[in-house]
Design an enzyme around this catalytic site. Sequence first.
Site, PDB file in Angstrom:
ATOM      1  N   HIS A 147       0.821  -1.222   0.000  1.00  0.00           N
ATOM      2  CA  HIS A 147       0.000   0.000   0.000  1.00  0.00           C
ATOM      3  C   HIS A 147       0.857   1.276   0.000  1.00  0.00           C
ATOM      4  O   HIS A 147       0.303   2.375   0.009  1.00  0.00           O
ATOM      5  CB  HIS A 147      -0.946   0.026   1.201  1.00  0.00           C
ATOM      6  CG  HIS A 147      -1.960  -1.072   1.196  1.00  0.00           C
ATOM      7  ND1 HIS A 147      -2.789  -1.319   0.122  1.00  0.00           N
ATOM      8  CD2 HIS A 147      -2.274  -2.016   2.135  1.00  0.00           C
ATOM      9  CE1 HIS A 147      -3.572  -2.358   0.399  1.00  0.00           C
ATOM     10  NE2 HIS A 147      -3.275  -2.800   1.609  1.00  0.00           N
ATOM     11  N   ASP A 195      -2.696 -10.646  -2.455  1.00  0.00           N
ATOM     12  CA  ASP A 195      -3.218 -10.191  -1.157  1.00  0.00           C
ATOM     13  C   ASP A 195      -4.720  -9.903  -1.280  1.00  0.00           C
ATOM     14  O   ASP A 195      -5.214  -9.580  -2.362  1.00  0.00           O
ATOM     15  CB  ASP A 195      -2.472  -8.910  -0.756  1.00  0.00           C
ATOM     16  CG  ASP A 195      -2.766  -8.447   0.662  1.00  0.00           C
ATOM     17  OD1 ASP A 195      -1.936  -8.706   1.549  1.00  0.00           O
ATOM     18  OD2 ASP A 195      -3.820  -7.806   0.869  1.00  0.00           O
ATOM     19  N   HIS A 222      -6.208  -7.360  -0.329  1.00  0.00           N
ATOM     20  CA  HIS A 222      -6.404  -5.947  -0.690  1.00  0.00           C
ATOM     21  C   HIS A 222      -5.640  -5.606  -1.963  1.00  0.00           C
ATOM     22  O   HIS A 222      -4.554  -6.135  -2.202  1.00  0.00           O
ATOM     23  CB  HIS A 222      -5.901  -5.045   0.444  1.00  0.00           C
ATOM     24  CG  HIS A 222      -6.546  -5.324   1.765  1.00  0.00           C
ATOM     25  ND1 HIS A 222      -5.985  -6.170   2.702  1.00  0.00           N
ATOM     26  CD2 HIS A 222      -7.697  -4.874   2.302  1.00  0.00           C
ATOM     27  CE1 HIS A 222      -6.778  -6.222   3.776  1.00  0.00           C
ATOM     28  NE2 HIS A 222      -7.820  -5.453   3.562  1.00  0.00           N
ATOM     29  N   ASP A 232      -4.196 -12.822   3.647  1.00  0.00           N
ATOM     30  CA  ASP A 232      -5.445 -12.340   4.251  1.00  0.00           C
ATOM     31  C   ASP A 232      -6.679 -12.621   3.383  1.00  0.00           C
ATOM     32  O   ASP A 232      -7.799 -12.282   3.778  1.00  0.00           O
ATOM     33  CB  ASP A 232      -5.366 -10.853   4.632  1.00  0.00           C
ATOM     34  CG  ASP A 232      -4.694  -9.992   3.583  1.00  0.00           C
ATOM     35  OD1 ASP A 232      -4.336 -10.507   2.510  1.00  0.00           O
ATOM     36  OD2 ASP A 232      -4.527  -8.780   3.842  1.00  0.00           O
TER      37      ASP A 232
HETATM   38 ZN   LIG Z   1      -4.076  -7.122   2.743  1.00  0.00          ZN
END
Ligand SMILES: [Zn+2]
Length: 343
Positions: free
Chosen positions: A158, A193, A195, A282
């Site tokens: 991120h 991931d 996200h 995740d």
């Molecule tokens: Zn994540």
Amino acid sequence: MKAFFAEEQKRHDPKAFLSSGAPQPNPEQPERVERLLAGAKSAGLMIERPREHGLGPVAAVHTPEYLAFLEHIFARWQRIEGASAEVIPNIHPLARTGSYPASAVGQAGYHMADTACPISAETWHSALWSAWSSVEAAEAVMAGAPAAYALCRPPGHHAFADVAGGFCFINNSAVAAQVLRKQAARVVILDVDLHHGNGTQGIFYTRSDVLTVSLHADPVRFYPFFWGHADERGEGPGLGYNFNLPLPRKSADAAFLEALEVAFQRIRAFSPDALVVALGLDAFEGDPFGGLSVTTPGFSRIGEAIAKLGLPTIIVQEGGYLCDALGDNLTAFLTGFAANSDS
Ligand SMILES: [Zn+2]
């Protein structure tokens, strides 16, 4: 397969976190390291300490002013009367069209996307060692290893060139890809991931030498909200070199593996020389974020499928939060990967 990790990476111990506005314990806990180390060892990996690599590999993907901010902001913050124990932004520039601020509070708003990446005394060094683990893994593969694992914590995907966000400070996957570019003309980053890897996308958005591909929960109602949609395809020379595959919430193994096949078609058409896997765990059905429903055997199949690409591969740890199966999920991925590679 070699694995890299330094004890300094555990020192960053974030406290603050807001979930839908409510204060919660920060999920990016040092305890994650213990689970991931156990998972890597169960898969037969030997953990080695990376060497120090200076700022060069990190400065190759981040701006000088951002790195100076990360290094010094905690000490500057402590000099503000009544300031919080951790650096947390309380103001953000609108579309960043104004001037670069001189104040610590202004710079925190400029360089931090959200409240999930509080900076404390140990953050800079932990993030730097995390990046050095990814550099070491990239160098191991450049020296001839078919694959290597970097236990990167804090995670990185991120983080943009000059913005921290979502538990991330230095973009370890981007650092590894840029190191690989010394030998490899074309590098692909495949982000699995939960996200969207928005920072990674941002760093390479106008480039055609690094293809960025991300599978993730649809950001229409999920972090990071503003990025990760299918129509974000790159810009300028990078147009067509960013590929997002948003998945409906709670998608399980079959849907994830199906999307992975679509990703592979794009990757094969790119003819990459090397691969960076941004390995978040995740997407697991039992992860506290609960966005997707991949199972532990599912991670093994994802590892098997990725290994079949047959590319020199750096596996960079991204997310995956505290739950009983966190270590097992890493073991499953690495074991599946090893079964289909000559590492
Ligand atoms: Zn994540």
